[in-house]
Design a protein around this motif. Structure first.
Motif, PDB file in Angstrom:
ATOM      1  N   THR A   6      -8.173  23.878  48.111  1.00 24.02           N
ATOM      2  CA  THR A   6      -6.846  24.287  47.648  1.00 24.02           C
ATOM      3  C   THR A   6      -6.964  24.919  46.272  1.00 24.02           C
ATOM      4  N   CYS A   7      -6.434  26.117  46.117  1.00 21.59           N
ATOM      5  CA  CYS A   7      -6.495  26.820  44.835  1.00 21.59           C
ATOM      6  C   CYS A   7      -5.609  26.111  43.809  1.00 21.59           C
ATOM      7  N   PRO A   8      -6.122  25.805  42.630  1.00 23.68           N
ATOM      8  CA  PRO A   8      -5.308  25.135  41.606  1.00 23.68           C
ATOM      9  C   PRO A   8      -4.236  26.029  40.984  1.00 23.68           C
ATOM     10  N   HIS A   9      -4.264  27.321  41.300  1.00 28.53           N
ATOM     11  CA  HIS A   9      -3.273  28.244  40.755  1.00 28.53           C
ATOM     12  C   HIS A   9      -1.901  27.980  41.382  1.00 28.53           C
ATOM     13  N   HIS A  67      -3.913  35.460  45.264  1.00 30.70           N
ATOM     14  CA  HIS A  67      -3.799  36.256  44.041  1.00 30.70           C
ATOM     15  C   HIS A  67      -5.140  36.766  43.522  1.00 30.70           C
ATOM     16  N   GLY A  68      -6.218  36.544  44.279  1.00 35.15           N
ATOM     17  CA  GLY A  68      -7.504  37.103  43.892  1.00 35.15           C
ATOM     18  C   GLY A  68      -8.224  36.362  42.790  1.00 35.15           C
ATOM     19  N   PHE A  69      -7.807  35.139  42.465  1.00 38.04           N
ATOM     20  CA  PHE A  69      -8.552  34.354  41.487  1.00 38.04           C
ATOM     21  C   PHE A  69      -9.965  34.120  42.027  1.00 38.04           C
ATOM     22  N   ALA A  84      -7.358  26.164  32.610  1.00 35.82           N
ATOM     23  CA  ALA A  84      -7.055  24.969  33.410  1.00 35.82           C
ATOM     24  C   ALA A  84      -7.293  25.173  34.900  1.00 35.82           C
ATOM     25  N   ALA A  85      -7.520  26.417  35.301  1.00 36.47           N
ATOM     26  CA  ALA A  85      -7.728  26.694  36.726  1.00 36.47           C
ATOM     27  C   ALA A  85      -9.174  26.380  37.081  1.00 36.47           C
ATOM     28  N   ARG A  86      -9.372  25.222  37.638  1.00 38.07           N
ATOM     29  CA  ARG A  86     -10.723  24.769  37.976  1.00 38.07           C
ATOM     30  C   ARG A  86     -10.666  23.956  39.263  1.00 38.07           C
TER      31      ARG A  86
END
Length: 358
Positions: A61-64, A87-89, A108-110
């Motif tokens: 799961t993407c943290p964004h 979103h392409g992170f 913080a996105a980890r």
């Protein structure tokens, strides 16, 4: 369920997720797929390989904004980085967000990542109680694959628990009754050293080559267990002079199902003591791969016999044992360490225990 007067009842079922190292996939499978999604230890995870060869096992799961990162939703790997389909992170093999299309990556996105170990091309990840780090590591002395066949990997999925499947390593009685082993003899005692348990035994086993020609194998098996997800068996077939390796890797899926992966390989057979049984009539390069294929099929047949039982049995914390049951309770005592973290002596006691201790 009823119990006899004065007899303690069975405890509830054991936790479906004991602490330890659990198989994820082979490096070969990861490289072939590019990105793997699976349910592992009750978690949705993704697995990929970074540009430097490092394998990452991470939450899916993407943290964004919570997008699913698996290939079914469009997740992909580009330049060794996992790219979120929403979103392409981009995330590197440490789980850190290192790029976004329109702005600097947020610190913080980890991703939550699981520590990994690789043995002979097999990837394992650590699942700790409460997220704690590894309390032990798997042995790494099998990195040298020279002279060994490639790995044969077969995976069966069924309702079960890794403690129940691993208990077979000390349950010699079932080897006689279910699988028809002969001349079964325990060698030494079952030994326990922390997370390591060893169980050795000799036996004979009759197989039929090509389904018709009977052939008796004389086998010594040295079983090395590290937690409930990693069982490694060194096999010596004495009548031929052949060595094999067998991994039995039980991995909980969702709390009800487990994946049981059987992994085997055979060492090159140069001068077999038995010409026909050791495939001496074939070129040396073909002997080990063909023997591995034959033995792997026999092992899967044995395990399928067990699956019929495992998938329908219930855990008994107070089994009514006979004198022939050997080290079942030694094994049960060994398993207890994988279900709860040791209590910090400085931590306050739960209210329910304060009065008792005082």
């Amino acid at each position: 369920m009823s119990t006899r007067l004065g007899e303690p009842p069975d405890t509830p079922d054991i936790s479906p997720f004991p602490e330890g190292w659990y198989f994820v996939a082979s490096r070969r499978a990861i490289l072939k797929a590019g990105l793997i999604h699976k349910t592992w230890m009750g978690e949705d995870i993704v697995v990929w390989c970074g540009e430097d060869g490092r394998v990452c096992v991470a939450e899916a799961t993407c943290p964004h904004l919570g997008s699913f990162l698996g290939p079914a939703a469009g997740g992909r790997v580009r330049g060794g980085r996992l790219v979120c389909p929403f979103h392409g992170f981009e995330y590197d093999a440490t789980g850190e967000c290192v790029a976004t299309p329109n702005a600097p990556p947020p610190r913080a996105a980890r991703l939550q990542v699981f520590e990994t170990q690789e043995i002979a091309g097999l990837l394992f990840a650590w699942w700790g109680i409460g997220g704690r780090p590894p309390q032990w590591h798997l042995p790494t002395d099998l990195a040298d694959q020279a002279g060994w066949s490639s790995l044969s990997i077969r995976t069966l999925r069924f309702p079960g628990h890794p403690q129940e499947t691993t208990e077979n390593s000390v349950d010699l009685g079932h080897l006689l009754y279910v699988h028809g082993y002969g001349n079964l003899d325990r060698i030494g005692d079952v030994s326990v050293d922390g997370a390591y348990l060893r169980s050795d035994f000799d036996f004979t086993r009759r197989y039929r080559i090509a389904g018709t020609i009977p052939f008796d194998f004389d086998i010594s098996a040295n079983t090395h267990i590290f937690g409930l997800g990693y069982s490694f068996v060194e096999i010596r077939e004495k009548s031929i002079g052949m060595d094999m390796r067998l991994w039995v890797l039980a991995t909980p899926v969702d709390g009800k199902l487990i994946d049981l992966s059987l992994v085997s390989q055979a060492r090159e057979i140069r001068n077999p003591k038995r010409w026909v049984g050791g495939l001496g009539f074939l070129p040396v390069g073909l002997r080990a791969p063909l023997m591995n294929r034959f033995i792997a099929a026999q092992q899967e047949r044995d395990v399928r016999q067990d699956v019929v039982i495992w998938s329908r049995k219930r855990y008994r914390s107070l089994p009514r044992l006979s004198r022939s049951d050997g080290e079942i309770m030694t094994f049960r005592a060994y398993c207890a360490q994988f279900y709860s973290a040791p209590r910090d002596p400085a931590a306050p006691l739960p209210h329910s225990l304060e009065r008792t201790v005082q």
